[in-house]
Scaffold this motif. Sequence first.
Motif, mmCIF file in Angstrom:
data_model
loop_
_atom_site.group_PDB
_atom_site.id
_atom_site.type_symbol
_atom_site.label_atom_id
_atom_site.label_comp_id
_atom_site.label_asym_id
_atom_site.label_seq_id
_atom_site.Cartn_x
_atom_site.Cartn_y
_atom_site.Cartn_z
ATOM 1 N N LEU A 7 0.904 -1.146 -0.201
ATOM 2 C CA LEU A 7 0.004 -0.103 -0.141
ATOM 3 C C LEU A 7 0.929 1.339 -0.057
ATOM 4 O O LEU A 7 1.837 1.301 0.738
ATOM 5 N N GLN A 8 0.377 2.158 -0.917
ATOM 6 C CA GLN A 8 1.291 3.357 -0.945
ATOM 7 C C GLN A 8 0.447 4.525 -0.877
ATOM 8 O O GLN A 8 -0.754 4.496 -1.046
ATOM 9 N N GLN A 9 0.829 5.546 -0.427
ATOM 10 C CA GLN A 9 0.207 6.811 -0.219
ATOM 11 C C GLN A 9 0.317 7.915 -1.496
ATOM 12 O O GLN A 9 1.322 8.300 -1.394
ATOM 13 N N ALA A 10 -0.568 8.027 -2.160
ATOM 14 C CA ALA A 10 -0.721 9.209 -3.044
ATOM 15 C C ALA A 10 -1.239 10.260 -2.628
ATOM 16 O O ALA A 10 -1.699 10.482 -1.683
ATOM 17 N N SER A 11 -2.136 10.815 -3.353
ATOM 18 C CA SER A 11 -3.327 11.700 -2.925
ATOM 19 C C SER A 11 -4.572 11.058 -2.423
ATOM 20 O O SER A 11 -4.999 11.379 -1.387
ATOM 21 N N GLU A 12 -4.424 9.736 -2.453
ATOM 22 C CA GLU A 12 -5.543 8.641 -1.886
ATOM 23 C C GLU A 12 -4.515 7.405 -1.950
ATOM 24 O O GLU A 12 -3.405 7.250 -2.451
ATOM 25 N N PRO A 13 -4.678 6.312 -0.928
ATOM 26 C CA PRO A 13 -4.191 5.219 -0.805
ATOM 27 C C PRO A 13 -4.085 4.538 -2.252
ATOM 28 O O PRO A 13 -5.161 4.441 -3.150
ATOM 29 N N ALA A 43 -7.890 -0.291 -0.937
ATOM 30 C CA ALA A 43 -7.639 1.012 -1.777
ATOM 31 C C ALA A 43 -8.663 0.804 -3.059
ATOM 32 O O ALA A 43 -8.559 -0.343 -3.675
ATOM 33 N N ASN A 45 -7.611 2.320 -5.722
ATOM 34 C CA ASN A 45 -6.473 2.553 -6.725
ATOM 35 C C ASN A 45 -5.776 1.575 -6.864
ATOM 36 O O ASN A 45 -5.073 1.276 -5.691
ATOM 37 N N LEU A 125 2.366 6.545 -9.518
ATOM 38 C CA LEU A 125 1.666 7.042 -8.184
ATOM 39 C C LEU A 125 1.195 8.439 -8.312
ATOM 40 O O LEU A 125 0.246 9.086 -7.760
#
Length: 128
Positions: A7-13, A43, A45, A125
């Motif tokens: 799980l990465q964080q961009a503007s949303e997960p 997520a 996304n 991302l």
Amino acid sequence: MDINVTLQQASEPVAVMHLQGNINASNFMQIVDKAQEIYKNPARNLILDLSDVSSISSTGIAAIHKIALIYSGVSGAVSHPDQTHSSSARKYVKVLSPQPEVEKALETAGLKLFFKVFRDLESALKSF
């Protein structure tokens, strides 16, 4: 088939689903089931990391198409053929580093029209 999800964080997960091996009839449902699980939590996304996928069969193409439908919000019971393709998949699903044979298969199947393809994770991302 190995599936590793981070799980990465961009503007949303954003979930990054790294697939390793060949995508074919023996494992395509495993991939779809995992994508469905991720979509429900945590997520909405997804980045499909295909950098370690050396080949993809027609059932593998069908799996990626099904994932696009899931993330586009199209229900499992499609009543009209036009709903089997959704351009909103580009918003929610990105493809990362497909090998040449896999990229060619996606293009031949017409699925590259529905996904943005990225060569590095950072760019993918930032696209969310």
